[in-house]
Design a protein around this motif. Structure first.
Motif, PDB file in Angstrom:
ATOM      1  N   UNK A  22       0.825  -1.207   0.000  1.00 56.97           N
ATOM      2  CA  UNK A  22       0.000   0.000   0.000  1.00 56.97           C
ATOM      3  C   UNK A  22       0.859   1.256   0.000  1.00 56.97           C
ATOM      4  N   UNK A  23       1.937   1.232   0.780  1.00 58.09           N
ATOM      5  CA  UNK A  23       2.823   2.393   0.837  1.00 58.09           C
ATOM      6  C   UNK A  23       3.532   2.634  -0.497  1.00 58.09           C
ATOM      7  N   UNK A  50       1.099   9.121  -5.902  1.00 62.21           N
ATOM      8  CA  UNK A  50       1.350  10.492  -5.471  1.00 62.21           C
ATOM      9  C   UNK A  50       2.189  11.271  -6.481  1.00 62.21           C
ATOM     10  N   UNK A  51       2.788  10.565  -7.437  1.00 62.37           N
ATOM     11  CA  UNK A  51       3.544  11.257  -8.481  1.00 62.37           C
ATOM     12  C   UNK A  51       2.612  12.093  -9.348  1.00 62.37           C
ATOM     13  N   UNK A  52       1.355  11.676  -9.483  1.00 57.09           N
ATOM     14  CA  UNK A  52       0.414  12.362 -10.367  1.00 57.09           C
ATOM     15  C   UNK A  52      -0.138  13.607  -9.673  1.00 57.09           C
ATOM     16  N   UNK A  53       0.033  14.788 -10.275  1.00 59.53           N
ATOM     17  CA  UNK A  53      -0.456  16.016  -9.649  1.00 59.53           C
ATOM     18  C   UNK A  53      -1.975  16.124  -9.723  1.00 59.53           C
ATOM     19  N   UNK A  54      -2.575  16.733  -8.706  1.00 62.04           N
ATOM     20  CA  UNK A  54      -4.028  16.920  -8.678  1.00 62.04           C
ATOM     21  C   UNK A  54      -4.442  18.254  -9.287  1.00 62.04           C
ATOM     22  N   UNK A  55      -3.545  19.246  -9.258  1.00 59.43           N
ATOM     23  CA  UNK A  55      -3.797  20.526  -9.916  1.00 59.43           C
ATOM     24  C   UNK A  55      -2.448  21.171 -10.216  1.00 59.43           C
ATOM     25  N   UNK A  56      -2.389  22.207 -11.050  1.00 57.79           N
ATOM     26  CA  UNK A  56      -1.095  22.754 -11.479  1.00 57.79           C
ATOM     27  C   UNK A  56      -0.391  23.621 -10.445  1.00 57.79           C
ATOM     28  N   UNK A  99       8.391  15.596  -7.306  1.00 56.98           N
ATOM     29  CA  UNK A  99       8.082  14.508  -8.234  1.00 56.98           C
ATOM     30  C   UNK A  99       6.934  14.911  -9.156  1.00 56.98           C
ATOM     31  N   UNK A 100       5.906  15.534  -8.596  1.00 56.72           N
ATOM     32  CA  UNK A 100       4.781  15.984  -9.412  1.00 56.72           C
ATOM     33  C   UNK A 100       5.206  17.087 -10.377  1.00 56.72           C
ATOM     34  N   UNK A 101       6.112  17.952  -9.953  1.00 53.69           N
ATOM     35  CA  UNK A 101       6.603  19.017 -10.838  1.00 53.69           C
ATOM     36  C   UNK A 101       7.347  18.420 -12.027  1.00 53.69           C
ATOM     37  N   UNK A 102       8.152  17.384 -11.782  1.00 53.92           N
ATOM     38  CA  UNK A 102       8.893  16.737 -12.874  1.00 53.92           C
ATOM     39  C   UNK A 102       7.918  16.088 -13.856  1.00 53.92           C
ATOM     40  N   UNK A 103       6.878  15.418 -13.349  1.00 50.31           N
ATOM     41  CA  UNK A 103       5.877  14.805 -14.214  1.00 50.31           C
ATOM     42  C   UNK A 103       5.187  15.869 -15.065  1.00 50.31           C
ATOM     43  N   UNK A 104       4.816  16.986 -14.457  1.00 52.98           N
ATOM     44  CA  UNK A 104       4.209  18.082 -15.211  1.00 52.98           C
ATOM     45  C   UNK A 104       5.149  18.581 -16.301  1.00 52.98           C
ATOM     46  N   UNK A 105       6.425  18.720 -15.973  1.00 52.50           N
ATOM     47  CA  UNK A 105       7.398  19.212 -16.948  1.00 52.50           C
ATOM     48  C   UNK A 105       7.545  18.251 -18.124  1.00 52.50           C
ATOM     49  N   UNK A 134      10.980   5.810  -3.313  1.00 53.27           N
ATOM     50  CA  UNK A 134      10.918   7.258  -3.498  1.00 53.27           C
ATOM     51  C   UNK A 134      12.301   7.823  -3.801  1.00 53.27           C
ATOM     52  N   UNK A 135      13.316   7.351  -3.078  1.00 47.88           N
ATOM     53  CA  UNK A 135      14.686   7.812  -3.308  1.00 47.88           C
ATOM     54  C   UNK A 135      15.129   7.490  -4.730  1.00 47.88           C
ATOM     55  N   UNK A 136      14.827   6.272  -5.189  1.00 47.10           N
ATOM     56  CA  UNK A 136      15.214   5.893  -6.546  1.00 47.10           C
ATOM     57  C   UNK A 136      14.531   6.741  -7.601  1.00 47.10           C
TER      58      UNK A 136
END
Length: 400
Positions: free
Chosen positions: A111-112, A119-125, A135-141, A316-318
């Motif tokens: 689960x963790x 949690x990598x996926x952003x919910x809003x910009x 991590x979410x900022x990198x995905x957005x980029x 997460x570290x990786x």
């Protein structure tokens, strides 16, 4: 000079009254170090976004990206993941990580881990910048950069705007980086006065492990490239040795860039257009040694600070080591920005940046020299795989 000044004042300052040192630390040294870190965090999210977007749009037009970029991108991602996993396995016998007893059950761990992935996926910009979820900022980029390439000429103005924003942020980070000596001085002096220098003294361990990781990754890539190109490893090393020496002696990959591209074209026989496309792409995406460095440093510091970790923490570290290696712009002080992001995300204290900075200073020359030849090996192998390697030129280069 900042290290030496802090060490000298730290030793001589032991003769000052303890109350005076405590007051000076609370009133001046702590605000200085915390203010500098806050300044980095203020711009780090924006810097990561525009640097990745600008780097992706600089890889070439839509046709080149669709023709070569997708396969190269996927293969680079696989190599990066292999380097990250392999480096973690390499350092395990030399570090003693303390795993938390929480979530001992398999279901809790699963689960963790799934939570980390989702949690990598952003919910809003806006929220990723507000909460510091890098991590979410990198995905957005990555999504924005892919979109800018896909829309072709329609996104020309946006691509230009993104390039201008990246140049602006690089200038801001460069200006902030002029304060690095002051930050190093304040943080080290406070550590000496508080008697907390054990972590810094033990910096020999991450230096040794990072050298081991650099050499191991470079040798594996060298032998793998020689096997893929069907040539002698010794002859291949002779071809790339001159730019390696330039990178090793100057610690500047830019100084070796012209010679590296010339070797790819005239000695290894790679197509000029492909080299012009792959070299900037490699400069942004293909960073196995950066990944190895971040991986080693977080594992060693987790041991040094007796941090309780778990399998989700390692995952997460990786992921952070993989993605943040892409976000490092080629400017002074950018590594410090990444340390701030990486350590705050993994629960490491701010003074761990001192150790990372010292280790980077010692290992920078070897890092640059090895990175230069790894880029050449990667471009040659990709050119051969895509059928864009002139074997006649390659054979003559080998014989020369």
């Amino acid at each position: 000079l900042a290290f030496l000044a802090a060490a000298l004042l730290g030793v001589t300052g032991q003769f000052l009254p303890e109350a005076f040192r405590q007051t000076l630390g609370d009133a001046l040294l702590t605000p200085l170090s915390e203010g500098f870190l806050g300044l980095l965090k203020t711009f780090s999210g924006i810097m990561i976004l525009v640097s990745i977007c600008s780097g992706m749009t600089g890889m070439g037009n839509q046709e080149n990206f669709l023709l070569h970029g997708k396969s190269v991108f996927l293969r680079t991602a696989l190599i990066s993941a292999f380097v990250c996993t392999g480096t973690m396995a390499l350092v395990q016998p030399f570090v003693h990580l303390r795993f938390s007893r929480a979530m001992q059950g398999d279901s809790g761990q699963i689960k963790a881990i799934l939570k980390v992935l989702f949690d990598i996926l952003p919910s809003d910009p806006v929220e990723p910048f507000r909460s510091g979820n890098y991590l979410q900022i990198v995905v957005m980029a990555l999504l924005i950069g892919t979109g800018l390439i896909a829309i072709g000429e329609k996104g020309e103005r946006l691509r230009g705007l993104m390039d201008d924003a990246a140049a602006l942020m690089q200038q801001i980070i460069s200006s902030v980086s002029t304060l690095i000596p002051l930050f190093v001085f304040a943080l080290l002096l406070q550590q000496i006065w508080l008697g907390e220098t054990e972590i810094l003294i033990s910096a020999w361990k991450p230096v040794a492990l990072i050298y081991l990781a650099y050499i191991s990754v470079s040798v594996l890539m060298w032998l793998h490239s020689a096997f893929k190109l069907h040539c002698s490893p010794i002859r291949l090393m002779k071809l790339v040795f001159p730019p390696f020496l330039i990178g090793l002696s100057t610690a500047s990959s830019l100084s070796a860039m012209a010679m590296s591209m010339e070797i790819c074209e005239k000695k290894l026989g790679a197509d000029r257009k492909l080299v012009s496309f792959l070299y900037p792409m490699d400069s942004m995406l293909y960073k196995p040694l950066s990944i190895a460095y971040f991986t080693v440093i977080v594992c060693v510091l987790a041991e040094s600070y007796d941090l309780k970790i778990s399998w989700p923490w390692l995952l997460t570290a990786g992921i952070l080591c993989l993605l943040l290696s892409v976000a490092v712009p080629p400017i002074p002080g950018a590594g410090l920005m990444v340390y701030s992001v990486l350590f705050s995300s993994l629960g490491l204290p701010a003074d761990a940046i001192m150790v990372a900075t010292a280790v980077e200073m010692v290992s920078d020359h070897l890092y640059t020299g090895c990175t230069v030849i790894l880029h050449i090996f990667h471009i040659a192998c990709e050119a051969d795989r895509l059928g864009s390697l002139d074997r006649a030129v390659f054979e003559s280069g080998r014989s020369g």
